[in-house]
Design an enzyme around this catalytic site. Structure first.
Site, PDB file in Angstrom:
ATOM      1  N   LYS A 138     -78.129   2.374  -3.077  1.00 16.29           N
ATOM      2  CA  LYS A 138     -78.679   3.665  -3.532  1.00 16.29           C
ATOM      3  C   LYS A 138     -78.114   4.010  -4.914  1.00 16.29           C
ATOM      4  CE  LYS A 138     -79.512   5.378   1.123  1.00 16.29           C
ATOM      5  NZ  LYS A 138     -79.103   6.180   2.274  1.00 16.29           N
ATOM      6  N   GLN A 194     -74.949  10.008   4.843  1.00 22.89           N
ATOM      7  CA  GLN A 194     -75.376   8.758   5.475  1.00 22.89           C
ATOM      8  C   GLN A 194     -75.108   8.833   6.977  1.00 22.89           C
ATOM      9  OE1 GLN A 194     -76.933   6.335   3.746  1.00 22.89           O
ATOM     10  NE2 GLN A 194     -77.154   5.010   5.517  1.00 22.89           N
ATOM     11  N   ASP A 210     -83.584  13.401   2.155  1.00 22.64           N
ATOM     12  CA  ASP A 210     -83.879  12.580   3.336  1.00 22.64           C
ATOM     13  C   ASP A 210     -85.005  13.188   4.177  1.00 22.64           C
ATOM     14  OD1 ASP A 210     -82.536  10.192   3.796  1.00 22.64           O
ATOM     15  OD2 ASP A 210     -80.711  11.176   4.493  1.00 22.64           O
TER      16      ASP A 210
END
Ligand code: GUN
Length: 283
Positions: free
Chosen positions: A53, A97, A120
């Site tokens: 990322k 995460q 997200d």
């Protein structure tokens, strides 16, 4: 039939180039899009994702921060970090995460992230916006799958799409996105009785179960588009998907390889969502 390979790396480069133009346009107006990623603990797979990322951000000239917190970080400490990022004007989008260590309630974490910075798309408000057909941020993996289908010219409207897997990260949002494009959608799980009866009827088959090579060629309709979201390492070290590539590619019309299919697109859509968040911050 031998399937056309859906090259996630190539499509990802093409989509990244489109978003780089939008990031450059923002920079010309004095705004550098910023992404932060929080990782709690030492999960090796998570570390690889997070590294990728950060690399993708650098490629697009996006500012990024990477916060590695120890596995014994308390929920209160993590919530405090989230509050800081919610208030930080350099950061337009961020994520924690998953999975987080067991002593932290992931629902509380997702609720604490500002829906305006939730790249997200996991905050219940953004989930609701997706359900009602007015998405603001969409979960990156199924968002990437939709792009792969679109760029490969796979027809969705009116077709039967079967999603195997019902996670909040992939299966459920995937089904909603396909439904939004007027597919007829069936959601199965790895426990569905007579799974092959459903998968054999799929024009579009998306598999996200985390069970190595569970879908074989005899479970696939000739000519179908097969999207393999799985990534599993076998005892011999080989990386494989949830689909048995060799038998499936002899039957399918399109197929994604593992690696090099869905994986690169997930990260591309995350940087795209970060640029979108920065664009909205100026509106
Ligand atoms: N873990 C596996 N996939 C994802 C993802 O897309 N976002 C987050 N935050 N965690 C993940």
């Amino acid at each position: 039939m031998t399937a056309r390979i859906i090259d996630g790396k190539a499509i990802s480069q093409e989509v990244r180039a489109e978003w780089k133009l939008r990031a450059d346009a923002l920079k010309a107006r004095g705004i550098t899009p910023g992404l932060a990623v929080i990782i709690v603990g030492e999960d090796p797979a998570s570390k690889v994702y997070v590294g990728n990322k950060i690399k993708a951000c650098a490629e697009l000239g996006i500012y990024s921060e990477h916060l590695e917190l120890p596995a014994d970080t308390t929920e209160v400490e993590l919530l405090a970090q989230i509050a800081k990022l919610n208030a930080d004007p350099k950061i337009h989008g961020f994520l924690v995460q998953l999975p987080v260590p067991k002593h932290i309630d992931s629902n509380k974490v997702l609720l604490a992230i500002s829906p305006d910075k939730d790249v997200d798309g996991f905050h219940p408000m953004n989930v609701g916006e997706l359900v009602t057909g007015n998405p603001k941020f969409q979960p990156c993996t199924p968002f990437g799958v939709m792009k792969l289908l679109e760029k490969s010219g796979v027809e969705i409207e009116g077709r039967h799409a079967v999603v195997v897997g019902r996670s909040n990260i992939v299966g459920k949002p995937m089904a909603l996105m396909l439904l939004q494009k007027n597919a007829t959608v069936t959601i199965c799980t790895s426990k569905t009785v007579d799974l092959a009866k459903f998968t054999r009827d799929a024009d579009i088959l998306v598999v996200a179960t985390g069970k190595p090579q569970m879908i074989s060629g005899d479970m696939i309709k000739p000519g179908a588009a097969v999207i393999d979201v799985g990534i599993n390492r076998l005892a011999n070290g080989k990386l494989v998907g949830d689909v048995d590539f060799d038998s499936a590619s002899a039957v399918a019309g399109w197929i994604t390889p593992v690696p090099g299919g869905v994986g690169p697109m997930t990260i591309t859509m995350l940087v795209a969502s970060t640029v979108m968040a920065a664009e909205r911050s100026m509106a």
